[in-house]
Design an enzyme around this catalytic site. Structure first.
Site, PDB file in Angstrom:
ATOM      1  N   ASP A  99     -10.530   1.877   9.164  1.00 31.45           N
ATOM      2  CA  ASP A  99      -9.289   1.363   8.579  1.00 31.45           C
ATOM      3  C   ASP A  99      -8.250   2.466   8.461  1.00 31.45           C
ATOM      4  OD1 ASP A  99      -7.640  -0.605   7.666  1.00 31.45           O
ATOM      5  OD2 ASP A  99      -8.381  -0.574   5.609  1.00 31.45           O
ATOM      6  N   LYS A 103     -10.098   5.386  -9.522  1.00 33.51           N
ATOM      7  CA  LYS A 103     -10.214   4.069  -8.908  1.00 33.51           C
ATOM      8  C   LYS A 103     -11.203   3.280  -9.732  1.00 33.51           C
ATOM      9  CE  LYS A 103      -9.895   3.614  -3.925  1.00 33.51           C
ATOM     10  NZ  LYS A 103     -10.666   3.610  -2.682  1.00 33.51           N
ATOM     11  N   GLY A 133      -1.468   2.036  -8.639  1.00 28.53           N
ATOM     12  CA  GLY A 133      -1.615   1.236  -7.432  1.00 28.53           C
ATOM     13  C   GLY A 133      -2.785   0.298  -7.493  1.00 28.53           C
ATOM     14  N   GLN A 134      -2.946  -0.421  -6.423  1.00 32.94           N
ATOM     15  CA  GLN A 134      -3.993  -1.417  -6.327  1.00 32.94           C
ATOM     16  C   GLN A 134      -4.775  -1.115  -5.068  1.00 32.94           C
ATOM     17  OE1 GLN A 134      -4.523  -3.786  -8.673  1.00 32.94           O
ATOM     18  NE2 GLN A 134      -6.337  -4.392  -7.528  1.00 32.94           N
ATOM     19  N   GLY A 135      -6.004  -0.706  -5.228  1.00 30.02           N
ATOM     20  CA  GLY A 135      -6.814  -0.384  -4.060  1.00 30.02           C
ATOM     21  C   GLY A 135      -7.556  -1.604  -3.583  1.00 30.02           C
ATOM     22  N   GLY A 136      -8.350  -1.425  -2.563  1.00 35.76           N
ATOM     23  CA  GLY A 136      -9.079  -2.534  -1.975  1.00 35.76           C
ATOM     24  C   GLY A 136      -9.998  -3.198  -2.966  1.00 35.76           C
ATOM     25  N   PHE A 137     -10.608  -2.421  -3.860  1.00 37.55           N
ATOM     26  CA  PHE A 137     -11.554  -3.072  -4.756  1.00 37.55           C
ATOM     27  C   PHE A 137     -11.195  -2.915  -6.221  1.00 37.55           C
ATOM     28  CE2 PHE A 137     -13.926   0.897  -3.604  1.00 37.55           C
ATOM     29  CZ  PHE A 137     -13.842   1.522  -4.820  1.00 37.55           C
ATOM     30  N   GLY A 138      -9.958  -2.609  -6.512  1.00 41.38           N
ATOM     31  CA  GLY A 138      -9.553  -2.548  -7.907  1.00 41.38           C
ATOM     32  C   GLY A 138      -8.346  -1.660  -8.090  1.00 41.38           C
TER      33      GLY A 138
END
Ligand SMILES: *[C@@H]1O[C@H](CO)[C@@H](O)[C@H](O)[C@H]1NC(C)=O
Ligand SMILES: *[C@@H]1O[C@H](CO)[C@@H](O)[C@H](O)[C@H]1NC(C)=O
Ligand SMILES: *[C@@H]1O[C@H](CO)[C@@H](O)[C@H](O)[C@H]1NC(C)=O
Ligand SMILES: *[C@@H]1O[C@H](CO)[C@@H](O)[C@H](O)[C@H]1NC(C)=O
Ligand SMILES: *[C@@H]1O[C@H](CO)[C@@H](O)[C@H](O)[C@H]1NC(C)=O
Ligand SMILES: *[C@@H]1O[C@H](CO)[C@@H](O)[C@H](O)[C@H]1NC(C)=O
Length: 879
Positions: free
Chosen positions: A690, A593, A572-577
């Protein structure tokens, strides 16, 4: 009329649209297009596939196929994608989905190389495949009854290819069926096991490679020993065991799998395992996957297959992980412990297994038994079942036989013990659970039994002090974690000045503190407390970096575990990478992450996340296992969540059917407890900012864990409110005062929680849902129905009759209280948890929710946060 329609529209907005057609030209054009498509589809189906049957006069060759009557499955020749030799196989795959998914292969060892291959039914009742040079390359087993000239082989909607001796298709006429010869896939209705009467053993065996269906290394099959048990083998070696079947459960399978119904049938003629789906239209399959070496359960939804669960899934699932008389416990850092009355065979960690502290007195008198009950029963292949004996008889039998090590009831179906099983072998493959499985009695010398009873009695006497002790432990571990934070803040300077004393991931001693707050009463608590104190002493000497609480992972180990951050391991793609899945040396699965090198925002969020989450330990918060810092790399290592994020379930047409009401309620409660801990129960007050469905992850037991603390804020002392000039969060979940004025507080999290609860209950996205007729979004719609006393219509139809209406309506009411426009009217999480979990007591009436009830804001930046992975998007700038 209107409510009826609303109800349906909410459940199946798309499919029911024709019922409320407005005869405008645009719609009519769409209808024409749809009709044409249908027509095309039907012609295609009928022209290419006239039938679901072949008989002795027909055959299949080239691209001809059979399609089952309901259009579910297709049978024909195929070439595995990517295969280079161009060989073809007869296989069965799903006709209704575009991703060719083969569930059965006839000639898995012998592809047709000299085309064209032909499949036909020979006069003697065998299915045969003949290649281009008239060589028979495959033929089915001899029919089990005499076939007539009217015999047919028919492809059924279950995926079974069934030869009927007289063409009637009755159960009495079955002469051969593909379900008796599975490949690597177990389908609903298939029986996996042994049929002694017919002399058939049905197992599933992995492919050699994705392009080669020939039998590979992994086989999942039943072994009938003392008690029936299923094993996953790699070659001849057992690598995973389901635990013996005790008439009520497979004692090693504790996962809740709503949506599935499992049966194990065991009688003198046959023993097998079968399953069905509560929703039979849902496509699902179990597969032995040769790449991962796992037994996986997959379901089809949103245009792709997703893995619902798999085994082995954690280090304790490895067969006999702890050796003879040992047991595995995921709650302990070391994993392995010895059964009561046993001690490690050797001080060396490499040598597994346990031995008696004191020898048995056998053959003299003077042995007794110690019961354990939260355990997977040991491998029962070599155990002996005495179906007619009572437990008392069994005890006597065991005492009279010096090789007997343990006994238990053989069948506890319906909560009644029947018969018994005796182990006269080493006890292997046991595992600790937090729930009671069944009583099992371990033979020990009476002196050990007495010592254990005395220790248990002493532990009971100490129990009144439990609260205090736990309080102390929690406080201490809090301090320790604070130390970790301090450490992690200075990682940079340290990392650049000298080489790290890095911990190997397999010996993360620091993790011992993590479960301290949950230490069960008894002796273990004592030693945990002692270690905690020792550690505190070390810490207060402003220790060297050797004694970290946030373990440092070795970059090499992470590179190896993620295959150099290969695309395959990216989940997956998290908020910062990006986020990767990694399997550490000891088999533990983790999510990594990785901070993108370019992201400046990322550095800030990375520190923030480390700072905050390192302080937190709660069952409903995702657990940070450690970090990895190298010159140019910064990574966070988390526990891996098998079931991805909540949004991949509740917003998926197929998968949401797997979430019955009980699951959903437990998830709501879990999130509420996690948030309560953040707001009120941890040492610091944390506002998440969030909270949304994609930031709630689900573990293998569907326990929700709040994740992604990249933009969370810590409040000090009595602070309750803060302001920010830069509003970050996700539209649809942001409270009005936060979105408009940048004011955030616990109450803005509670607003997000309310939105989330409504989404879980309705299966609709607040931002995706938009009722055109009424010009309302989900909140507005919920409020309207609630006010009109039609709250029931909100409940997701996919939950079927699992639903408890009164509890569900209470949840809707609580959710509406949480999204009230005035923050002061929203309840605190402590009251939310109370309102959710108490059966009685009247709740306040909600007021109108705080939203611009009408049109939703444009969806442009929303889609990027919705991906089918763990750890999905964080902050979406609201601009
Ligand atoms: C099947 O094969 C024939 C001949 O090779 C070809 O003409 C036809 O288009 C194919 N049909 C389909 C549905 O692919
Ligand atoms: C295969 O056998 C059929 C009938 O037995 C015959 O007509 C055909 O010529 C044979 N084909 C070859 C390539 O031998
Ligand atoms: C699985 O079953 C097949 C028969 O269907 C048998 O030939 C094969 O040996 C079995 N494999 C294992 C590993 O037991
Ligand atoms: C367990 O007992 C129940 C009730 O008598 C019976 O139906 C079932 O077949 C038994 N199971 C086994 C595995 O013996
Ligand atoms: C069962 O007995 C066989 C033969 O003695 C032995 O090879 C095997 O390891 C035993 N299995 C277990 C689980 O005890
Ligand atoms: C002890 O029990 C085992 C398993 O039930 C059996 O194989 C063995 O023969 C028994 N020994 C004696 C001395 O009865």
């Amino acid at each position: 009329m209107s409510t009826d329609c609303d109800h349906r529209c909410l459940g199946h907005r798309q499919s029911h649209r024709p019922r409320i057609w407005m005869p405008n030209s645009r719609e009519r054009m769409r209808a024409h297009a749809l009709f044409l498509l249908l027509l095309l589809a039907t012609t295609f189906l009928t022209s290419s596939t006239a039938t679901d049957t072949i008989d002795q006069t027909a055959s299949i060759t080239g691209n001809q196929t059979l399609v089952s009557a309901g259009g579910i499955f297709r049978l024909g020749f195929f070439t595995p994608p990517g295969s280079s030799d161009g060989g073809t196989y007869i296989g069965i795959w799903y006709a209704s989905i575009h991703v060719q998914t083969v569930v059965w292969v006839a000639n898995r060892q012998n592809p047709v190389i000299r085309s064209p291959g032909v499949l036909r039914l020979s006069p003697d009742g065998r299915l045969v495949i003949i290649d281009g040079q008239n060589t028979t390359i495959w033929s089915s087993a001899a029919p089990t009854r005499t076939v007539t000239s009217r015999a047919t082989a028919r492809l059924l909607d279950s995926g079974n290819f069934l030869l009927s001796s007289d063409g009637s298709g009755t159960p009495q006429s079955v002469a051969w069926q593909s379900f008796d010869y599975p490949t690597d896939t177990h389908l609903p209705g298939m029986r996996l096991g042994v049929d002694l009467k017919a002399g058939i053993a049905r197992n599933i065996t992995s492919y050699t490679s994705p392009t080669d269906p020939a039998p590979g290394a992994y086989t999942f099959k039943l072994v009938i020993g003392g008690m029936p048990e299923f094993f996953l083998f790699r070659g001849a070696e057992k690598i995973y065991a389901s635990g013996p079947w005790n008439g009520a459960s497979l004692t090693g399978v504790q996962d809740k799998a709503e949506g599935y119904t499992f049966t194990v049938v065991s009688n003198p003629d046959e023993t097998y395992y079968a399953y069905s789906m509560t929703d039979p239209t849902m496509l699902s399959r179990f597969v032995v996957d040769g790449t991962s070496g796992q037994l996986q359960s997959l379901v089809w939804g949103a245009g792709a297959w997703s893995t619902y669960w798999y085994y082995p899934a954690d280090p304790c699932d490895s067969y006999n992980r702890c050796g003879a008389f040992g047991y595995c416990d995921m709650a302990q850092a070391t994993r392995c412990s010895c059964l009561p009355g046993f001690r490690p065979k050797s001080e060396q960690q490499r040598i597994l297994g346990c031995v008696r502290k004191t020898d048995l007195n056998c053959p003299g008198a003077g042995d007794g038994f110690w019961p354990v009950n939260q355990m997977k029963l040991p491998d029962a292949t070599n155990a002996t079942v005495h179906a007619d004996m009572t437990l008392d008889d069994c005890r006597q039998l065991c005492l009279g036989n010096c090789s007997c090590t343990a006994y238990a009831a053989a069948n506890v179906s319906g909560g009644v013990s029947r018969g018994c099983v005796i182990w006269a072998v080493d006890l292997l493959d046991m595992r600790q659970y937090t729930v009671v499985v069944q009583d099992m009695y371990i033979r020990l010398p009476q002196s050990e039994v007495d010592a254990l009873s005395a220790a248990a009695a002493a532990a009971n006497r100490r129990r009144p002090h439990r609260r205090v002790v736990i309080g102390v432990v929690t406080a201490i571990s809090g301090l320790l974690l604070l130390g970790a934070v301090v450490y992690c803040f200075f990682w940079r300077s340290k990392a650049s000045t000298k080489p790290q004393a890095q911990m190997a991931p397999s010996s993360r001693a620091g993790m011992a503190t993590s479960s301290m707050a949950d230490v069960p009463p008894g002796a273990r608590k004592h030693s945990a407390l002692r270690t905690a104190q020792d550690r505190l002493m070390n810490e207060s000497r402003m220790s060297s970096e050797k004694d970290l609480d946030l373990p440092l992972f070795d970059l090499e180990a992470i590179l190896a575990a993620t295959d150099n951050f290969s695309a395959d391991s990216k989940i997956g793609q998290g908020g910062f990478g990006p986020v990767y899945m990694a399997k550490l040396e000891d088999g533990q699965e983790v999510a990594v992450k990785r901070l993108s090198k370019k992201s400046v925002q990322g550095v800030v969020e990375f520190k923030n996340e480390v700072k905050l989450i390192a302080k937190l330990q709660h069952r409903n918060l995702v657990r940070l296992l450690g970090c990895c810092i190298d010159d140019h790399e910064r990574m966070l290592v988390y526990e891996f969540m098998h079931n991805n994020s909540l949004d991949t379930f509740i917003f998926d047409e197929g998968k949401r059917k797997l979430l019955g009401w009980k699951n959903r309620f437990e998830i709501i409660l879990g999130i509420a407890r996690g948030l309560l801990y953040l707001h009120e129960d941890s040492r610091v007050r944390i506002i998440h900012r969030d909270l949304k469905a994609s930031n709630v992850l689900l573990d293998r037991n569907m326990i929700p864990k709040i994740s992604d603390f990249g933009i969370a804020r810590m409040f000090g002392g009595d602070q309750t409110t803060a302001y920010t000039a830069k509003v970050i969060g996700t539209y649809g979940y942001m409270s009005p005062e936060y979105a408009m004025d940048g004011v955030f507080s616990m109450k803005s999290d509670i607003y997000s929680f309310g939105v989330l609860v409504l989404e879980i209950i309705t299966g609709k996205k607040n931002r995706g849902f938009y009722n055109e007729e009424l010009d309302l979004n989900l909140l507005g719609y919920a409020w309207k129905l609630w006010k009109e006393g039609q709250g029931v219509d909100l409940l997701d139809e996919a939950m079927g009759d699992t639903i408890d209406q009164s509890v569900a309506l209470r949840c809707v009411q609580v959710a509406l209280l949480c999204v009230e426009v005035h923050p002061r009217n929203r309840p605190l999480m402590s009251s939310v948890v109370m309102m959710l979990s108490s059966e009685d007591g009247t709740l306040p009436e909600p007021n109108e929710p705080g939203v611009n009830i009408g049109k939703s804001i444009s969806d442009t930046d929303y889609s990027q946060t919705h991906t089918a992975t763990s750890f999905t998007g964080t902050a979406v700038d609201a601009r």
